[in-house]
Design a protein around this motif. Structure first.
Motif, PDB file in Angstrom:
ATOM      1  N   LYS A 177       0.826  -0.859   0.173  1.00 44.47           N
ATOM      2  CA  LYS A 177       0.062  -0.367  -0.225  1.00 44.47           C
ATOM      3  C   LYS A 177       0.665   1.100  -0.047  1.00 44.47           C
ATOM      4  CE  LYS A 177      -4.055   0.657   0.658  1.00 44.47           C
ATOM      5  NZ  LYS A 177      -5.609   0.676  -0.898  1.00 44.47           N
ATOM      6  N   GLU A 231       2.318   1.477  -3.160  1.00 43.31           N
ATOM      7  CA  GLU A 231       1.522   2.311  -4.311  1.00 43.31           C
ATOM      8  C   GLU A 231       1.318   3.854  -3.712  1.00 43.31           C
ATOM      9  OE1 GLU A 231      -2.545   0.575  -4.058  1.00 43.31           O
ATOM     10  OE2 GLU A 231      -1.581  -1.712  -4.478  1.00 43.31           O
ATOM     11  N   ARG A 266       4.080   6.031  -5.808  1.00 43.39           N
ATOM     12  CA  ARG A 266       3.834   5.574  -7.721  1.00 43.39           C
ATOM     13  C   ARG A 266       3.195   7.244  -8.459  1.00 43.39           C
ATOM     14  NH1 ARG A 266       5.253   0.473  -9.282  1.00 43.39           N
ATOM     15  NH2 ARG A 266       4.083   0.963 -10.658  1.00 43.39           N
ATOM     16  N   LYS A 271      -1.809   1.799 -12.832  1.00 40.01           N
ATOM     17  CA  LYS A 271      -0.139   1.865 -11.442  1.00 40.01           C
ATOM     18  C   LYS A 271       0.318   2.508 -11.695  1.00 40.01           C
ATOM     19  CE  LYS A 271      -0.848  -3.531 -12.846  1.00 40.01           C
ATOM     20  NZ  LYS A 271       0.325  -4.217 -13.754  1.00 40.01           N
TER      21      LYS A 271
END
Length: 161
Positions: free
Chosen positions: A64, A67, A70, A136
């Motif tokens: 997490k 993510e 990113r 993503k």
């Protein structure tokens, strides 16, 4: 066809339907413990299961966090911006103001063209105020920036036509 096979068919269907709902409601039976586990050994086995859960939780939190770090490309009107996922909230709050600025520039240019009596050919900013274009995301900002520039060039080329 007589009534008996019909009644038996309906009765069978009713039993199967009711039986399938009751089977799902029955409590699940735990698998038996290995023989010879008592006291401290049983406690140790339970702790080991809890440790596995902790490892899974740590892996999930790590994933997490990755993510959130990113980089994503977000579109606000005609502009593309690179932003980290954890900063989506602030960008989403400021997006309507940026969109209104683009819209006011468009209306101003259109008004000036009408005053001069010329036909205005500028494109109106799209109605989507804030849109994330990457699913993503990118691991580093350089890749995200190059993708945003590529998209910006495509949009600018279409606007000039």
């Amino acid at each position: 066809m007589s009534r008996i096979p019909r009644i038996l068919g309906a009765f069978t269907f009713l039993i199967l339907f009711a039986g399938s709902t009751f089977v799902a409601a029955l409590p699940q039976v735990r698998p038996p413990l290995p023989p010879g586990l008592k006291g401290k050994d049983l406690e140790k086995l339970r702790r080991q299961n809890n440790n596995n859960n902790d490892k899974r939780r740590q892996e999930y939190e790590k994933k997490k966090k990755e993510e959130n770090d990113r980089y994503h490309v977000a579109q606000i009107g005609f502009n593309f911006e690179v932003v980290q996922k954890k900063n989506f909230g602030t960008l989403k709050k400021s997006a309507p103001n940026k969109y209104k600025a683009q819209l006011s520039e468009y209306n101003k240019a259109r008004g000036e063209a009408e005053k001069k009596g010329e036909k205005f050919r500028g494109a109106k900013p799209p109605k989507t105020v804030f849109k994330v274009l990457t699913r993503k995301g990118f691991k580093n900002q350089k890749d995200a920036k190059s993708y945003a520039d590529k998209l910006q060039k495509k949009v600018d080329a279409k606007r000039k036509k």
